[in-house]
Design a protein around this motif. Structure first.
Motif, mmCIF file in Angstrom:
data_model
loop_
_atom_site.group_PDB
_atom_site.id
_atom_site.type_symbol
_atom_site.label_atom_id
_atom_site.label_comp_id
_atom_site.label_asym_id
_atom_site.label_seq_id
_atom_site.Cartn_x
_atom_site.Cartn_y
_atom_site.Cartn_z
ATOM 1 N N TYR A 101 -9.111 6.454 -0.928
ATOM 2 C CA TYR A 101 -9.395 5.164 -1.554
ATOM 3 C C TYR A 101 -8.363 4.167 -1.066
ATOM 4 O O TYR A 101 -7.162 4.374 -1.239
ATOM 5 C CB TYR A 101 -9.356 5.274 -3.083
ATOM 6 C CG TYR A 101 -10.537 6.002 -3.648
ATOM 7 C CD1 TYR A 101 -11.739 5.347 -3.857
ATOM 8 C CD2 TYR A 101 -10.465 7.363 -3.940
ATOM 9 C CE1 TYR A 101 -12.839 6.025 -4.351
ATOM 10 C CE2 TYR A 101 -11.563 8.051 -4.428
ATOM 11 C CZ TYR A 101 -12.751 7.367 -4.636
ATOM 12 O OH TYR A 101 -13.840 8.041 -5.119
ATOM 13 N N PHE A 102 -8.816 3.102 -0.465
ATOM 14 C CA PHE A 102 -7.893 2.127 0.108
ATOM 15 C C PHE A 102 -8.425 0.755 -0.263
ATOM 16 O O PHE A 102 -9.515 0.367 0.157
ATOM 17 C CB PHE A 102 -7.859 2.296 1.624
ATOM 18 C CG PHE A 102 -6.685 1.641 2.296
ATOM 19 C CD1 PHE A 102 -5.597 2.402 2.709
ATOM 20 C CD2 PHE A 102 -6.658 0.279 2.531
ATOM 21 C CE1 PHE A 102 -4.509 1.807 3.345
ATOM 22 C CE2 PHE A 102 -5.572 -0.321 3.153
ATOM 23 C CZ PHE A 102 -4.502 0.449 3.568
ATOM 24 N N ARG A 103 -7.661 0.046 -1.067
ATOM 25 C CA ARG A 103 -8.152 -1.257 -1.524
ATOM 26 C C ARG A 103 -7.095 -2.316 -1.332
ATOM 27 O O ARG A 103 -6.063 -2.313 -2.010
ATOM 28 C CB ARG A 103 -8.523 -1.162 -2.995
ATOM 29 C CG ARG A 103 -9.064 -2.467 -3.541
ATOM 30 C CD ARG A 103 -9.790 -2.183 -4.810
ATOM 31 N NE ARG A 103 -10.335 -3.371 -5.419
ATOM 32 C CZ ARG A 103 -11.159 -3.341 -6.450
ATOM 33 N NH1 ARG A 103 -11.525 -2.193 -6.963
ATOM 34 N NH2 ARG A 103 -11.630 -4.453 -6.976
ATOM 35 N N VAL A 104 -7.349 -3.207 -0.409
ATOM 36 C CA VAL A 104 -6.468 -4.345 -0.183
ATOM 37 C C VAL A 104 -7.294 -5.601 -0.394
ATOM 38 O O VAL A 104 -8.444 -5.673 0.040
ATOM 39 C CB VAL A 104 -5.883 -4.315 1.243
ATOM 40 C CG1 VAL A 104 -5.223 -5.639 1.587
ATOM 41 C CG2 VAL A 104 -4.865 -3.183 1.375
ATOM 42 N N GLU A 105 -6.717 -6.583 -1.100
ATOM 43 C CA GLU A 105 -7.395 -7.871 -1.239
ATOM 44 C C GLU A 105 -6.368 -8.977 -0.983
ATOM 45 O O GLU A 105 -5.204 -8.841 -1.337
ATOM 46 C CB GLU A 105 -8.008 -8.021 -2.644
ATOM 47 C CG GLU A 105 -9.040 -6.953 -2.916
ATOM 48 C CD GLU A 105 -9.862 -7.187 -4.182
ATOM 49 O OE1 GLU A 105 -9.802 -8.298 -4.752
ATOM 50 O OE2 GLU A 105 -10.574 -6.245 -4.578
ATOM 51 N N PRO A 106 -6.807 -10.077 -0.369
ATOM 52 C CA PRO A 106 -5.872 -11.154 -0.015
ATOM 53 C C PRO A 106 -5.568 -12.073 -1.184
ATOM 54 O O PRO A 106 -5.824 -13.263 -1.137
ATOM 55 C CB PRO A 106 -6.608 -11.888 1.105
ATOM 56 C CG PRO A 106 -8.055 -11.684 0.804
ATOM 57 C CD PRO A 106 -8.170 -10.350 0.128
ATOM 58 N N VAL A 107 -5.011 -11.483 -2.254
ATOM 59 C CA VAL A 107 -4.598 -12.274 -3.407
ATOM 60 C C VAL A 107 -3.070 -12.319 -3.454
ATOM 61 O O VAL A 107 -2.401 -11.687 -2.648
ATOM 62 C CB VAL A 107 -5.179 -11.705 -4.727
ATOM 63 C CG1 VAL A 107 -6.682 -11.914 -4.787
ATOM 64 C CG2 VAL A 107 -4.832 -10.224 -4.892
ATOM 65 N N GLY A 108 -2.523 -13.037 -4.447
ATOM 66 C CA GLY A 108 -1.083 -13.253 -4.465
ATOM 67 C C GLY A 108 -0.267 -12.096 -5.010
ATOM 68 O O GLY A 108 0.958 -12.089 -4.895
ATOM 69 N N CYS A 109 -0.938 -11.101 -5.580
ATOM 70 C CA CYS A 109 -0.209 -10.130 -6.390
ATOM 71 C C CYS A 109 -1.042 -8.867 -6.596
ATOM 72 O O CYS A 109 -2.255 -8.957 -6.825
ATOM 73 C CB CYS A 109 0.062 -10.807 -7.734
ATOM 74 S SG CYS A 109 1.092 -9.877 -8.832
ATOM 75 N N THR A 110 -0.410 -7.707 -6.542
ATOM 76 C CA THR A 110 -1.130 -6.451 -6.799
ATOM 77 C C THR A 110 -1.688 -6.428 -8.217
ATOM 78 O O THR A 110 -2.758 -5.876 -8.475
ATOM 79 C CB THR A 110 -0.197 -5.242 -6.606
ATOM 80 O OG1 THR A 110 0.433 -5.343 -5.339
ATOM 81 C CG2 THR A 110 -0.965 -3.928 -6.656
ATOM 82 N N ALA A 111 -0.950 -7.041 -9.154
ATOM 83 C CA ALA A 111 -1.360 -7.043 -10.553
ATOM 84 C C ALA A 111 -2.763 -7.635 -10.737
ATOM 85 O O ALA A 111 -3.526 -7.198 -11.600
ATOM 86 C CB ALA A 111 -0.351 -7.827 -11.388
ATOM 87 N N THR A 112 -3.111 -8.624 -9.922
ATOM 88 C CA THR A 112 -4.422 -9.259 -10.023
ATOM 89 C C THR A 112 -5.535 -8.271 -9.669
ATOM 90 O O THR A 112 -6.609 -8.275 -10.285
ATOM 91 C CB THR A 112 -4.469 -10.489 -9.103
ATOM 92 O OG1 THR A 112 -3.416 -11.377 -9.496
ATOM 93 C CG2 THR A 112 -5.803 -11.215 -9.177
ATOM 94 N N ILE A 113 -5.276 -7.408 -8.697
ATOM 95 C CA ILE A 113 -6.261 -6.379 -8.327
ATOM 96 C C ILE A 113 -6.342 -5.328 -9.440
ATOM 97 O O ILE A 113 -7.421 -4.882 -9.822
ATOM 98 C CB ILE A 113 -5.876 -5.709 -6.989
ATOM 99 C CG1 ILE A 113 -5.677 -6.765 -5.892
ATOM 100 C CG2 ILE A 113 -6.941 -4.690 -6.564
ATOM 101 C CD1 ILE A 113 -5.079 -6.206 -4.601
ATOM 102 N N LEU A 114 -5.191 -4.952 -9.980
ATOM 103 C CA LEU A 114 -5.174 -3.941 -11.047
ATOM 104 C C LEU A 114 -5.926 -4.415 -12.286
ATOM 105 O O LEU A 114 -6.654 -3.650 -12.903
ATOM 106 C CB LEU A 114 -3.735 -3.561 -11.402
ATOM 107 C CG LEU A 114 -3.088 -2.611 -10.393
ATOM 108 C CD1 LEU A 114 -1.581 -2.533 -10.609
ATOM 109 C CD2 LEU A 114 -3.700 -1.213 -10.494
#
Lengths: 308, 308
Positions: free
Chosen positions: B110-123
């Protein structure tokens, strides 16, 4: 021309072609300006699916034109499997189910890999997450990809998520999963127009196993005996390849898509490793591998262990 | 010991620590057996957030013990930023918002990268996708990470998704975003116990810009004048570093977290490039860069252009 091209790997298979078509449909519904393209010829299996659901194949490209700003990669991430000028384009997203290797970008992007059997299974989830309706045609394309990558849900690469997705998609596509699946696999297994050289090269991959050079070619067939009866000619070409590439082993795998077994022909000085790997005896260089269908998960792994 | 360790990068910041804590909480709710750990000391800003929400810091590790089967990486993917024995462990998942580089596995994961400002936003999104309740404590940790990575939503790395997530999380955490955020940033900007050498090394990165060697160190401060009055001592240490590392430019950036400007001290034979990059005049080697807070998106990019 669209602002963003979407494509799968070279030597496209059904998952790569349908993933490009479905991803583009989804992205355009979400307001992006994308176009699906392909990096090689469509095979007979994929063509069957496209014809059945009356969908045009994507446009063939060699390289991404300079006017196209962005690309989205589906069903692959390793640059050597991608478009020729991959280093000159801006990758904004990757949707894939393979290992990650040889991938690098300057900036963060959307990158989604999941360890499932098929890119289509991830795309189905993305339609649902974005509340975009999966049309009959898209469902047909996606279920075709799952059938293809999983040999009708029989391959050990197939996860429960793939199975569940396949059943849901078959319903939307209004097909009988087994009947349609078998017909599609049979269309792909039509080897009538293939030369001896085609058979041993059309899906061949070379592996290094603890210093040994091993080539494994695989074809799907409905009637494996039709391929096996060509054994004298196949062996001649295989021996020529062994001499030319200095192989330790050439394993030619004919996979029976009805019974999910594989008949193999093994040549080369390390052919005994095949006996050890699968606990079988080669007779006339041949053996039946019961229940073996996956090169990646069954053949390469078992063979590699015998070279340790 | 848990079956799976979850950790962020070396020199941990608030996003890395809180992402490990939140990801572990989420995964355990979903039935996995995970434990958050860290690869370095917790800084004052992060400690403020942990104290405020009464959460224990994760356990410090040097290497992943052999008994631990799997690891999940958060807030990083480049192996050189990760645990020492990263090549010997099985990575089953990555959750990150950085560029992808120097990452390779044998199998899909499982590999999830998104171009947002912070890992917390993805979590936050992952909690929602999995219908797991975000507790007050977890919301507090996640919003702290967004505040930290975005300098209270002011950095150009901050996306609309980060802003929306921060407001939702602040509500769940029962905090006033601006008041809490400023207090947390101020706790991190307490430089009272730092030596001159600490100031120019605690967050320093070296960049190569078309052959030129450029070092950029950054500190956050509430009262930048307190740092700037140390200029004679700072210059002495900076000049020593320039001589030792053969730098073309050493830029020391003091970022005003209240006004979102940065005061810089530039030394080295390429210091004129700072004038060109930001259209300012250095006086006594100093300049005020209005509205500049992001090393990645504002300083490195503008400076690099002047070396072309």
């Amino acid at each position: 021309m669209a602002n963003t091209f979407i494509f799968g790997h070279k030597n496209p298979d059904t998952d790569t072609i349908t993933a490009a078509l479905a991803a583009s449909h989804l992205k355009n519904k979400l307001g992006q300006d994308t176009e699906p393209v392909r990096l090689g010829e469509v095979n007979k299996e994929t063509q069957y699916a496209l014809d059945y659901f009356k969908v045009e194949k994507p446009k063939l490209i060699d390289r991404v034109p300079t006017e196209v700003e962005n690309v989205i990669l589906v069903d692959h991430n390793e640059f050597q499997q991608s478009v020729e000028n991959i280093n000159d384009v801006k990758i904004i997203e990757v949707i894939d189910h393979h290992r990650i290797a040889n991938f690098e970008t300057r900036e963060a992007l959307y990158f989604r890999v999941e360890p499932v059997g098929c890119t289509a299974t991830i795309l189905k989830k993305m339609y649902e997450e974005n509340n975009v309706e999966i049309t009959k045609e898209i469902a047909g394309l996606l279920v075709s990809a799952i059938i293809s990558d999983s040999l009708l849900l029989k391959s050990p690469t197939c996860t429960q998520e793939d199975v569940d997705a396949a059943h849901t998609l078959a319903e939307i596509a209004e097909i009988n999963l087994d009947e349609y699946g078998l017909a599609m696999l049979q269309a792909g297994a039509d080897l009538s127009d293939k030369s001896i050289n085609d058979l041993i090269t059309m899906d061949a991959k070379e592996f290094e196993m603890n210093g040994a050079k091993v080539e494994i070619a695989q074809v799907n067939a409905v009637d494996t005996s039709k391929v096996i009866e060509l054994q004298p000619d196949l062996e001649q070409e295989m021996n020529a390849t062994i001499a030319y590439k200095k192989l330790d082993l050439f394993l030619f795998v004919v996979t029976d898509i009805l019974n999910n077994d594989s008949e193999v022909i093994a040549l080369g000085k390390a052919k005994d490793n095949v006996e050890k790997a699968f606990d079988v005896r080669l007779e006339n260089n041949r053996a039946l591998l019961k229940g073996v269908v996956s090169r990646k998960k069954q053949i390469v792994t078992n063979l590699t262990d015998t070279f340790m």
